[in-house]
Design a protein around this motif. Structure first.
Motif, PDB file in Angstrom:
ATOM      1  N   TYR A   9       0.720  -0.893  -0.446  1.00  0.00           N
ATOM      2  CA  TYR A   9      -0.171   0.001   0.414  1.00  0.00           C
ATOM      3  C   TYR A   9       1.021   1.504   0.201  1.00  0.00           C
ATOM      4  O   TYR A   9       2.046   1.550   1.095  1.00  0.00           O
ATOM      5  N   ALA A  10       0.429   2.106  -1.026  1.00  0.00           N
ATOM      6  CA  ALA A  10       1.627   3.493  -1.090  1.00  0.00           C
ATOM      7  C   ALA A  10       1.069   4.034  -1.397  1.00  0.00           C
ATOM      8  O   ALA A  10      -0.278   4.557  -1.641  1.00  0.00           O
ATOM      9  N   SER A  11       1.214   5.756  -0.560  1.00  0.00           N
ATOM     10  CA  SER A  11       0.833   6.800  -0.239  1.00  0.00           C
ATOM     11  C   SER A  11       1.904   8.525  -0.749  1.00  0.00           C
ATOM     12  O   SER A  11       3.199   8.060  -0.204  1.00  0.00           O
ATOM     13  N   ALA A  12       1.473   9.443  -1.451  1.00  0.00           N
ATOM     14  CA  ALA A  12       2.807  10.321  -1.085  1.00  0.00           C
ATOM     15  C   ALA A  12       2.797  10.442  -0.096  1.00  0.00           C
ATOM     16  O   ALA A  12       1.600  10.914   1.427  1.00  0.00           O
ATOM     17  N   SER A  13       4.097  11.482   0.467  1.00  0.00           N
ATOM     18  CA  SER A  13       4.843  12.024   1.706  1.00  0.00           C
ATOM     19  C   SER A  13       4.259  13.626   1.290  1.00  0.00           C
ATOM     20  O   SER A  13       3.937  14.577   1.974  1.00  0.00           O
ATOM     21  N   ASP A  14       4.135  13.775  -0.103  1.00  0.00           N
ATOM     22  CA  ASP A  14       3.940  15.692  -0.458  1.00  0.00           C
ATOM     23  C   ASP A  14       2.905  16.334  -0.119  1.00  0.00           C
ATOM     24  O   ASP A  14       1.290  15.164  -0.559  1.00  0.00           O
ATOM     25  N   ALA A  15       2.100  16.716   0.242  1.00  0.00           N
ATOM     26  CA  ALA A  15       0.944  16.948   0.866  1.00  0.00           C
ATOM     27  C   ALA A  15      -0.091  18.041   0.089  1.00  0.00           C
ATOM     28  O   ALA A  15      -1.323  17.332  -0.392  1.00  0.00           O
ATOM     29  N   ALA A  16       0.286  18.295  -1.364  1.00  0.00           N
ATOM     30  CA  ALA A  16       0.590  18.994  -2.315  1.00  0.00           C
ATOM     31  C   ALA A  16      -0.638  18.327  -3.378  1.00  0.00           C
ATOM     32  O   ALA A  16      -1.653  18.244  -3.960  1.00  0.00           O
ATOM     33  N   GLU A  65       4.964  20.372 -12.476  1.00  0.00           N
ATOM     34  CA  GLU A  65       3.296  20.495 -12.922  1.00  0.00           C
ATOM     35  C   GLU A  65       2.668  19.358 -12.859  1.00  0.00           C
ATOM     36  O   GLU A  65       1.883  19.390 -12.858  1.00  0.00           O
ATOM     37  N   LEU A  66       3.158  17.827 -12.056  1.00  0.00           N
ATOM     38  CA  LEU A  66       2.768  17.272 -12.136  1.00  0.00           C
ATOM     39  C   LEU A  66       1.181  16.974 -11.109  1.00  0.00           C
ATOM     40  O   LEU A  66       0.772  16.291 -11.050  1.00  0.00           O
ATOM     41  N   ALA A  67       1.570  17.607 -10.360  1.00  0.00           N
ATOM     42  CA  ALA A  67       0.259  18.106  -9.193  1.00  0.00           C
ATOM     43  C   ALA A  67      -1.173  18.485  -9.694  1.00  0.00           C
ATOM     44  O   ALA A  67      -1.768  17.588  -9.682  1.00  0.00           O
ATOM     45  N   ASP A  68      -0.691  18.846 -11.071  1.00  0.00           N
ATOM     46  CA  ASP A  68      -1.904  19.252 -11.426  1.00  0.00           C
ATOM     47  C   ASP A  68      -2.885  18.037 -12.444  1.00  0.00           C
ATOM     48  O   ASP A  68      -3.914  17.797 -12.563  1.00  0.00           O
ATOM     49  N   CYS A  69      -2.025  17.446 -12.894  1.00  0.00           N
ATOM     50  CA  CYS A  69      -2.309  15.494 -13.367  1.00  0.00           C
ATOM     51  C   CYS A  69      -3.604  14.729 -12.793  1.00  0.00           C
ATOM     52  O   CYS A  69      -2.882  13.684 -12.842  1.00  0.00           O
TER      53      CYS A  69
END
Length: 411
Positions: A9-16, A65-69
């Motif tokens: 199970y994986a999740s991002a560490s970046d809040a955005a 720019e990746l967060a917008d995707c």
């Protein structure tokens, strides 16, 4: 050490990314790490364009720019591999990370076999896919079945067998996929037939199936399918880009049950759709009648991931009369003969047909029959297609890297 076959199970560490992403944003975080670490030079993925019905391919070199995707677009019916071949020189001189659904992944392999894409330079992030919905039909479906203004819908998702929409006022509404498809809506016909739900031919296979317990909705189920995928997941974890946890055994079991249920549903749709074509002479007459509407716009050929010839046989005057509309049936027979063993059922030839000819249905039915006869399954590995063993007297190329004397046609 992360190894091929591992599941997490994986999740991002970046809040955005966590805020914008779905299921913990792990895919976006992995792509961002690949770009920031120099594993790749660019990321090819999809983002929302004008609205949720407009899936826009984007090539990203700035990690910010990746967060917008982040997020899903089930009304996006793009096929990215052909774009890599056509506009990015087949990744011959640039390292790419790319997000792929099942048919995309299969197309990558078929193009690679034809020397059109260099897989050594590509990290493939596979996305579990239950199917996509044609953008035009989606708008009609939302108006007729959901009784909502399509322009008011800001988000859509497929979850637990339902197509769910959210409008700008915060109203959620979900309807069973089965109910929608019985009414002629729902997933594209080729998606209904598809049996590549977890694209394990990619380096990583990612999705929300099987994430249960406290992580449900907050993490992505990631299956490691190659050494390249293992290196990416391990590097992202060590760098703190993602957080991982062991999957709950019951979740793994549920994931398998979901996949098997989709296999059975696909078999049901295949039986119904292929059966409607009829048999033998009746099938031939049906196909001839449907293709008689062809206006020779070439969209089926331009967008097919298997078609790649510099000089198309359907444009050769001794085979097909130039300018003749509708073209003779030979036009379609040539295409069927070239593609039938390797069709990946992406649906592009049908999705983009100006005359709504069910090209993908014809092509996929032929591919399935050839698979039964010869055992070749397109797009799952680098095995050569059946027609690779057919020798022509001219314009042929020896596959030097196979270490064999097999001949591959340049049609």
């Amino acid at each position: 050490m992360v190894a091929k076959g591992d599941m997490v199970y994986a999740s991002a560490s970046d809040a955005a990314i966590l805020e914008k992403g779905e299921c913990g944003g792990a895919v976006t975080a992995l792509l961002k790490y690949a770009l920031e670490s120099g594993m790749v030079d660019a990321v090819l993925t999809v983002k929302k364009g004008y609205d949720i019905y407009d899936a826009k391919p984007v090539l990203i070199k700035d990690p910010a720019e990746l967060a917008d995707c982040a997020g899903s677009l089930h009304c996006g019916t793009l096929l990215l591999p052909k774009l890599i071949k056509k506009y990015l020189d087949g990744a011959k001189n640039e390292k790419l990370a790319v997000t792929l659904k099942g048919c995309d992944a299969k197309a990558m392999y078929e193009l690679a076999k034809r020397k059109q894409i260099n897989l050594d330079n590509v990290i493939m992030i596979g996305l579990n896919c239950g199917g996509s919905v044609s953008p035009v039909l989606a708008r009609t479906m939302i108006a007729d079945k959901f009784e909502m203004d399509p322009d008011s819908v800001v988000k859509e998702e497929i979850d637990k067998g339902q197509f769910i929409v959210l409008d700008q006022n915060g109203e959620h509404k979900g309807i069973s996929i089965d109910e929608l498809e019985e009414a002629g809506y729902g997933r594209r016909a080729n998606c209904q037939r598809c049996k590549t739900k977890v694209p394990r031919q990619c380096d990583l296979a990612c999705g929300n199936w099987g994430v249960i317990g406290p992580k449900a909705g907050k993490a992505t189920f990631v299956e490691v399918c190659s050494d390249k995928g293992a290196a990416l997941l391990e590097g992202a974890t060590k760098a703190g880009a993602i957080e991982t946890a062991e999957p709950i055994p019951k979740g793994i079991e549920i994931r398998g049950k979901i996949e098997n249920a989709m296999f059975k549903l696909a078999d049901k749709h295949r039986a119904a759709q292929f059966g409607a074509l009829g048999e033998s002479e009746d099938r031939l007459k049906f196909i001839m009648n449907e293709t008689s509407r062809c206006i020779k716009c070439y969209q089926c050929i331009e967008n097919c991931p298997i078609c790649y010839c510099v000089e198309c046989s359907t444009k050769k005057p001794h085979l097909v009369t130039p300018g003749q509309v509708p073209p003779p049936f030979m036009f379609h027979l040539i295409r069927f003969s070239h593609i039938s063993d390797s069709c990946v059922n992406c649906g592009q030839c049908e999705e983009l047909c100006a005359m709504d000819i069910p090209n993908a249905l014809f092509m996929h039915s032929l591919q399935v029959e050839m698979e039964k006869m010869f055992g070749f399954v397109p797009g799952v590995n680098m095995d050569l297609p059946i027609l690779a063993l057919v020798e022509e007297p001219t314009e042929r190329k020896r596959l030097s890297d196979t270490g064999s004397d097999q001949i591959y046609n340049i049609f």
